[in-house]
Design an enzyme around this catalytic site. Structure first.
Site, PDB file in Angstrom:
ATOM      1  N   ASN A   1      -5.513  -2.351 -15.057  1.00 53.05           N
ATOM      2  CA  ASN A   1      -6.513  -1.762 -14.166  1.00 53.05           C
ATOM      3  C   ASN A   1      -6.063  -0.477 -13.474  1.00 53.05           C
ATOM      4  OD1 ASN A   1      -4.789  -2.810 -12.248  1.00 53.05           O
ATOM      5  ND2 ASN A   1      -6.183  -4.414 -11.580  1.00 53.05           N
TER       6      ASN A   1
ATOM      7  N   TYR B   1       7.032  -8.009  -7.775  1.00 56.31           N
ATOM      8  CA  TYR B   1       6.113  -9.116  -8.068  1.00 56.31           C
ATOM      9  C   TYR B   1       6.680 -10.490  -7.680  1.00 56.31           C
ATOM     10  CZ  TYR B   1       2.966  -6.023 -10.659  1.00 56.31           C
ATOM     11  OH  TYR B   1       2.071  -5.048 -11.011  1.00 56.31           O
TER      12      TYR B   1
ATOM     13  N   THR C   1     -10.262  -5.716  -8.661  1.00 50.10           N
ATOM     14  CA  THR C   1      -9.237  -5.865  -9.688  1.00 50.10           C
ATOM     15  C   THR C   1      -9.809  -5.753 -11.098  1.00 50.10           C
ATOM     16  OG1 THR C   1      -7.977  -7.281  -8.194  1.00 50.10           O
ATOM     17  CG2 THR C   1      -7.406  -7.392 -10.526  1.00 50.10           C
TER      18      THR C   1
ATOM     19  N   LYS D   1      -0.232   2.753 -12.663  1.00 50.59           N
ATOM     20  CA  LYS D   1       0.380   1.864 -13.652  1.00 50.59           C
ATOM     21  C   LYS D   1       0.460   2.503 -15.042  1.00 50.59           C
ATOM     22  CE  LYS D   1      -1.288  -2.316 -11.333  1.00 50.59           C
ATOM     23  NZ  LYS D   1      -2.178  -3.491 -11.536  1.00 50.59           N
TER      24      LYS D   1
ATOM     25  N   HIS E   1      -2.172  -0.130  -8.486  1.00 54.49           N
ATOM     26  CA  HIS E   1      -1.837  -1.200  -7.530  1.00 54.49           C
ATOM     27  C   HIS E   1      -1.842  -0.562  -6.157  1.00 54.49           C
ATOM     28  CE1 HIS E   1       0.445  -4.174  -5.260  1.00 54.49           C
ATOM     29  NE2 HIS E   1       1.111  -3.147  -4.778  1.00 54.49           N
TER      30      HIS E   1
ATOM     31  N   ARG F   1     -10.609   2.069 -10.401  1.00 58.53           N
ATOM     32  CA  ARG F   1     -10.604   1.067 -11.467  1.00 58.53           C
ATOM     33  C   ARG F   1     -11.866   1.114 -12.320  1.00 58.53           C
ATOM     34  NH1 ARG F   1      -7.772  -3.291  -7.562  1.00 58.53           N
ATOM     35  NH2 ARG F   1      -5.607  -2.830  -8.122  1.00 58.53           N
TER      36      ARG F   1
ATOM     37  N   ARG G   1      -7.605   0.512  -0.848  1.00 60.03           N
ATOM     38  CA  ARG G   1      -8.146  -0.635  -1.583  1.00 60.03           C
ATOM     39  C   ARG G   1      -9.629  -0.425  -1.912  1.00 60.03           C
ATOM     40  NH1 ARG G   1      -4.833  -4.595  -2.437  1.00 60.03           N
ATOM     41  NH2 ARG G   1      -6.381  -6.254  -2.504  1.00 60.03           N
TER      42      ARG G   1
ATOM     43  N   GLU H   1       6.885  -3.173   0.133  1.00 57.28           N
ATOM     44  CA  GLU H   1       6.792  -2.467  -1.144  1.00 57.28           C
ATOM     45  C   GLU H   1       7.356  -1.050  -1.065  1.00 57.28           C
ATOM     46  OE1 GLU H   1       2.873  -4.903  -2.758  1.00 57.28           O
ATOM     47  OE2 GLU H   1       2.615  -2.843  -2.074  1.00 57.28           O
TER      48      GLU H   1
END
Length: 135
Positions: free
Chosen positions: A113, A50, A92, A10, A116, A103, A86, A127
């Site tokens: 964070n 989103y 998160t 991000k 994604h 993160r 993940r 996605e």
């Protein structure tokens, strides 16, 4: 089972020159980069990504954040890639993420964070198709 997952590095992480450090974490855990691109995200792309958040009070903040500067979209492949990515990313909220996770290392706050990742095989496919459409 070999899976693919979409990861977005991000804007907060791209702006702080963390792309290589984050990718190294994935590669060091036997995940292979299948596709990757650096892009400035259009509002249209952000809204498609989103879509499930549309109508929620934080939606506009998500759109503003993801479109503020460049993002690196990455398709990772490996054994159990979705769960592994993940786990490597962590919770998160960076303050609650385990030590050594992306993160915890690089996230600034819950809404900044750094990364994604797809949360299911279905979302990974959706996605990946959004970020890497077939030509």
């Amino acid at each position: 089972m070999i899976e693919r997952s979409l990861v977005l590095i991000k804007p907060d992480a791209v702006e702080r020159n963390l792309i290589g450090k984050i990718l190294t974490i994935y590669e060091d855990n036997n995940l292979k980069i299948i596709n990757m691109r650096l892009t400035k995200v259009s509002r249209e792309l952000a809204e498609a990504h989103y879509i499930e958040h549309k109508g929620r009070d934080y939606y506009e903040n998500l759109i503003s954040y993801i479109t503020r500067s460049a993002v690196v979209a990455v398709v990772l492949e490996g054994e159990g890639a979705i769960a592994l990515v993940r786990k490597l990313n962590g919770k998160t909220n960076p303050a609650e993420a385990e030590e050594g996770t992306v993160r915890r290392l690089y996230g600034l706050a819950t809404n900044q964070n750094s990364v994604h990742a797809s949360d299911s095989p279905e979302n990974a496919q959706r996605e990946i198709e959004i970020w890497f459409p077939e030509k």
